[in-house]
Motif scaffolding. Structure first.
Motif, PDB file in Angstrom:
ATOM      1  N   ILE A 204     -14.358-139.580  49.789  1.00 14.84           N
ATOM      2  CA  ILE A 204     -14.898-140.792  49.879  1.00 14.84           C
ATOM      3  C   ILE A 204     -15.213-141.862  50.704  1.00 14.84           C
ATOM      4  O   ILE A 204     -16.084-142.964  51.359  1.00 14.84           O
ATOM      5  CB  ILE A 204     -13.656-141.839  49.051  1.00 14.84           C
ATOM      6  CG1 ILE A 204     -13.887-141.295  47.631  1.00 14.84           C
ATOM      7  CG2 ILE A 204     -13.930-143.189  49.410  1.00 14.84           C
ATOM      8  CD1 ILE A 204     -12.845-141.614  46.643  1.00 14.84           C
ATOM      9  N   GLN A 205     -14.531-141.963  52.156  1.00 10.60           N
ATOM     10  CA  GLN A 205     -14.707-142.652  53.118  1.00 10.60           C
ATOM     11  C   GLN A 205     -16.253-142.444  53.970  1.00 10.60           C
ATOM     12  O   GLN A 205     -16.707-143.171  54.953  1.00 10.60           O
ATOM     13  CB  GLN A 205     -14.040-142.666  54.550  1.00 10.60           C
ATOM     14  CG  GLN A 205     -13.607-143.486  55.348  1.00 10.60           C
ATOM     15  CD  GLN A 205     -12.276-143.068  56.472  1.00 10.60           C
ATOM     16  OE1 GLN A 205     -11.935-141.656  56.855  1.00 10.60           O
ATOM     17  NE2 GLN A 205     -11.985-143.778  57.262  1.00 10.60           N
TER      18      GLN A 205
ATOM     19  N   ARG B  59     -18.575-140.830  52.535  1.00  9.66           N
ATOM     20  CA  ARG B  59     -20.195-141.047  51.576  1.00  9.66           C
ATOM     21  C   ARG B  59     -20.489-142.895  52.392  1.00  9.66           C
ATOM     22  O   ARG B  59     -21.252-143.557  52.302  1.00  9.66           O
ATOM     23  CB  ARG B  59     -20.063-141.019  50.654  1.00  9.66           C
ATOM     24  CG  ARG B  59     -21.033-141.605  48.832  1.00  9.66           C
ATOM     25  CD  ARG B  59     -22.121-140.587  49.921  1.00  9.66           C
ATOM     26  NE  ARG B  59     -23.541-140.986  49.067  1.00  9.66           N
ATOM     27  CZ  ARG B  59     -24.739-140.789  49.714  1.00  9.66           C
ATOM     28  NH1 ARG B  59     -24.708-140.593  50.735  1.00  9.66           N
ATOM     29  NH2 ARG B  59     -25.662-141.093  48.864  1.00  9.66           N
ATOM     30  N   CYS B  60     -18.411-143.663  52.483  1.00  7.14           N
ATOM     31  CA  CYS B  60     -18.504-145.426  52.714  1.00  7.14           C
ATOM     32  C   CYS B  60     -19.437-145.650  53.552  1.00  7.14           C
ATOM     33  O   CYS B  60     -20.615-147.072  54.062  1.00  7.14           O
ATOM     34  CB  CYS B  60     -17.524-145.337  52.463  1.00  7.14           C
ATOM     35  SG  CYS B  60     -17.000-145.736  50.197  1.00  7.14           S
TER      36      CYS B  60
ATOM     37  N   TYR C 150     -21.217-148.947  53.577  1.00  7.34           N
ATOM     38  CA  TYR C 150     -20.047-149.425  52.798  1.00  7.34           C
ATOM     39  C   TYR C 150     -18.467-150.010  53.869  1.00  7.34           C
ATOM     40  O   TYR C 150     -18.484-148.729  54.555  1.00  7.34           O
ATOM     41  CB  TYR C 150     -19.397-149.286  51.523  1.00  7.34           C
ATOM     42  CG  TYR C 150     -20.388-150.145  50.306  1.00  7.34           C
ATOM     43  CD1 TYR C 150     -20.142-150.941  49.904  1.00  7.34           C
ATOM     44  CD2 TYR C 150     -21.868-149.511  50.453  1.00  7.34           C
ATOM     45  CE1 TYR C 150     -21.241-151.675  49.395  1.00  7.34           C
ATOM     46  CE2 TYR C 150     -22.362-149.348  49.692  1.00  7.34           C
ATOM     47  CZ  TYR C 150     -22.093-151.106  48.639  1.00  7.34           C
ATOM     48  OH  TYR C 150     -23.671-151.760  48.060  1.00  7.34           O
TER      49      TYR C 150
ATOM     50  N   LEU D 286     -14.410-149.286  53.566  1.00 10.51           N
ATOM     51  CA  LEU D 286     -13.884-148.569  52.406  1.00 10.51           C
ATOM     52  C   LEU D 286     -12.172-149.445  52.960  1.00 10.51           C
ATOM     53  O   LEU D 286     -11.730-149.274  54.204  1.00 10.51           O
ATOM     54  CB  LEU D 286     -13.425-147.640  52.606  1.00 10.51           C
ATOM     55  CG  LEU D 286     -12.654-146.558  51.945  1.00 10.51           C
ATOM     56  CD1 LEU D 286     -13.467-146.833  50.700  1.00 10.51           C
ATOM     57  CD2 LEU D 286     -12.027-145.284  52.006  1.00 10.51           C
TER      58      LEU D 286
ATOM     59  N   ALA E 127     -17.503-142.384  45.309  1.00  7.82           N
ATOM     60  CA  ALA E 127     -18.319-143.018  46.172  1.00  7.82           C
ATOM     61  C   ALA E 127     -19.650-143.583  45.637  1.00  7.82           C
ATOM     62  O   ALA E 127     -19.743-144.999  45.118  1.00  7.82           O
ATOM     63  CB  ALA E 127     -18.250-142.498  47.443  1.00  7.82           C
TER      64      ALA E 127
END
Length: 235
Positions: free
Chosen positions: A12-13, A15-16, A21, A23, A232
């Motif tokens: 997730i991190q 991809r953010c 973005y 996180l 994400a």
């Protein structure tokens, strides 16, 4: 199994970061009041929320349209699929069936299964995958070939002993996680069974130590980083 949330979080991190973005991570020890926790996150003006919890047999009965109304988009990770929710998870049944088919393709015919605790969805799905592949091949998959462990190496060793006593002809075991498979390798070695010559053993999760088992363990690499990336993207 226990390191899955951290691997998904890493996905997730990353991809953010790729999407530009920031996180924000909020650790939930006991999600007793999910609406309050979601409201707190929404109050920080986040664009979306990924709720990453452990697999839950009861689903998410609290995640109703009324609860989610007015919140940023919410994606649920590592949760059993539930109608009306955006969920991202692993197809444990399909993967377990594929592992079992691999053993069958190696010529193994008496294949036991050591499951995790069967009051949980993940172990039940892995068991169902083993059963489906065995039935598809016309091989026995009755209850005498199934022993439940508790994810630990000690329970894997005990389960192996029970299977070997019930089925001296046992020539393979599909184990529901790597730590129990380690117990199987130890117990088999203690009884003089050669792996993989006399007994094929497969695990699940590809923990970092799996390559250093003796012999190195055949196991499944779950796409946890990819799962986090997809979560994400959906959010």
């Amino acid at each position: 199994y226990c390191f899955a949330p951290s691997r998904i979080s890493a996905g997730i991190q990353q991809r953010c970061l790729d999407l530009g973005y920031l996180l924000l991570v909020d650790w939930l020890s006991t999600p007793a009041e999910p609406r309050r926790q979601l409201d707190e996150l929404a109050g920080r003006q986040v664009d979306a929320i990924v709720w990453l919890g452990t697999e839950n047999d009861g689903g998410l009965p609290w995640a109703t349209p009324d609860v989610l109304q007015g919140l940023p988009p919410v994606v649920f990770g590592m949760t059993y699929p539930q109608s009306g929710l955006h969920t991202v998870t692993i197809d444990n049944r399909q993967i377990a069936a594929g592992v079992t088919r691999h053993l069958i393709a190696q010529g193994r015919r008496c294949i036991g299964h050591i499951s995790g605790p069967l009051n949980r969805n993940v172990p039940r799905d892995r068991l169902a995958g083993w059963q489906a592949a065995m039935a598809e091949a016309g091989l026995p998959c009755d209850d005498s070939l199934i022993v439940s462990g508790d994810w630990t190496a000690a329970s894997g060793a005990q389960a192996y002993s029970a299977l070997a006593a019930a089925h001296p002809e046992l020539d393979a075991i599909m184990v529901a996680n790597d730590r129990m498979a380690l117990g199987v390798l130890s117990a088999a070695s203690a009884t003089g069974r050669r792996v993989p010559g006399d007994l094929a053993v497969t695990g699940f999760d590809n923990i970092p130590e799996a390559a250093f088992f003796i012999p190195p363990l055949t196991t499944v690499q779950q796409p946890l980083l990819e799962l986090g990336s997809v979560a994400a993207d959906l959010a």
